[in-house]
Write an enzyme that holds these catalytic residues in place. Structure first.
Site, short mmCIF file in Angstrom:
data_model
loop_
_atom_site.label_atom_id
_atom_site.label_comp_id
_atom_site.label_asym_id
_atom_site.label_seq_id
_atom_site.Cartn_x
_atom_site.Cartn_y
_atom_site.Cartn_z
N SER A 146 -3.08 1.30 8.03
CA SER A 146 -2.32 1.82 9.18
C SER A 146 -2.74 1.19 10.51
CB SER A 146 -2.41 3.35 9.26
OG SER A 146 -1.82 3.92 8.11
N GLY B 80 -0.54 2.75 4.09
CA GLY B 80 0.88 3.03 3.82
C GLY B 80 1.45 4.20 4.60
N GLU C 172 -10.47 -1.15 2.91
CA GLU C 172 -9.17 -0.49 2.98
C GLU C 172 -9.26 0.89 2.33
OE1 GLU C 172 -6.01 -3.68 3.81
OE2 GLU C 172 -5.82 -2.92 1.78
N HIS D 230 -6.48 -4.91 -4.31
CA HIS D 230 -5.78 -3.98 -3.41
C HIS D 230 -5.64 -2.63 -4.11
CE1 HIS D 230 -2.68 -2.03 -1.05
NE2 HIS D 230 -3.08 -2.81 -0.06
#
Ligand code: PGA
Length: 260
Positions: A218, A177, A171, A99
């Site tokens: 998002s 975020g 991602e 991540h």
């Protein structure tokens, strides 16, 4: 071509203690009681400290779960780390690796991730490998190169047969975020195509077409379907919009109504 199954899951990051976890799973299970798990794979990735609660709560459930990171060695002098052997105790299905927050704050790199993927496969965990370019990479138009480089290192020496048990999440760092803006569906389609092609080059097309590629960054109730209708988008990896069971279940039901 659409894969049969759609993958919908959430990484809780550093949120929820055991009591929150119990309540979340109870509520989510009630909301998704009618869901056909042949059509969708649903997964949650809680913090380590919730894994025993999750294991108990999901004993007879088809919900999948995993951990957010692990070391590649079975044991050793690595204070603060958790090994695959330890995670085996919790019967996890998935292990999230790479991540962007781990890369950004804990200096995780692709070479470490390559070791972690191999260790995960050895323990029969499904690695959920996150790749994604930074804002600056996008600005200079090198997103595709960054993704290709990440994949080539992370999958280096990984046997083709293992790819049947491996998922990728795209991602983009700039999309994740509070400060993130979701990528456009067109852009996601382009990068997912590159991910599929790169796996095809590293292995072959047959192998590549079976690897689920999820988009994250998002995602919410309003935009989920815009990504899922694009080619090569096999699922969604959701943060904030899935931390409440109600809004996660709305995304799940909407997806089933629209695509299944
Ligand atoms: P977000 O997080 O959906 O809250 O943007 C996504 C992620 O970090 O995986």
């Amino acid at each position: 071509m659409r894969m049969k199954k759609i993958y919908l899951g959430t990484n809780w990051k550093m949120h929820k203690n055991s009591a929150d976890t119990k309540l979340y799973l109870q509520t989510l299970n009630e909301y998704i009681i009618d869901v056909d798990f042949e059509k969708v794979a649903i997964f949650v990735i809680p913090p380590y400290t919730s894994l025993s609660t999750v294991k108990k709560a999901l004993k007879n459930s088809k919900l999948l779960y995993g951990a957010q990171n692990m070391h590649w060695q079975d044991e050793g002098a690595f204070t603060g780390e958790i090994s695959p052997r330890m995670l085996k105790d919790f019967d996890i299905d998935l292990i999230e690796l790479g991540h962007s927050e781990r890369r950004q704050y804990y200096n995780e790199n692709d070479i470490d991730l390559n070791r972690k993927v191999k260790a995960a496969l050895k323990y029969n965990f499904t690695p959920l490998i996150c790749v994604g370019e930074k804002e600056e990479d996008k600005k200079y138009g090198i997103g595709p190169e960054v993704i290709r480089k990440q994949l080539k290192i992370i999958l280096h020496g990984v046997d083709g047969n293992a790819l049947a048990n491996l998922w990728i999440a795209y991602e983009p760092v700039w999309a994740i975020g509070e400060d993130g803006k979701p990528a456009t569906p067109d852009y996601v389609k382009m990068i997912h195509g590159i991910i599929r092609d790169t796996i095809g080059e590293l292995y072959n097309e047959e192998i590549a077409k079976e690897v689920p590629i999820l988009y994250g960054g998002s995602v919410n109730e309003n935009n989920a379907y815009l990504f899922l209708r694009e080619e090569n988008v096999n699922g969604l990896f959701i943060g904030r919009a899935a931390w409440e069971p109600k809004s996660f279940s709305r995304i799940i039901h909407q997806t089933i109504e629209t695509f299944c």
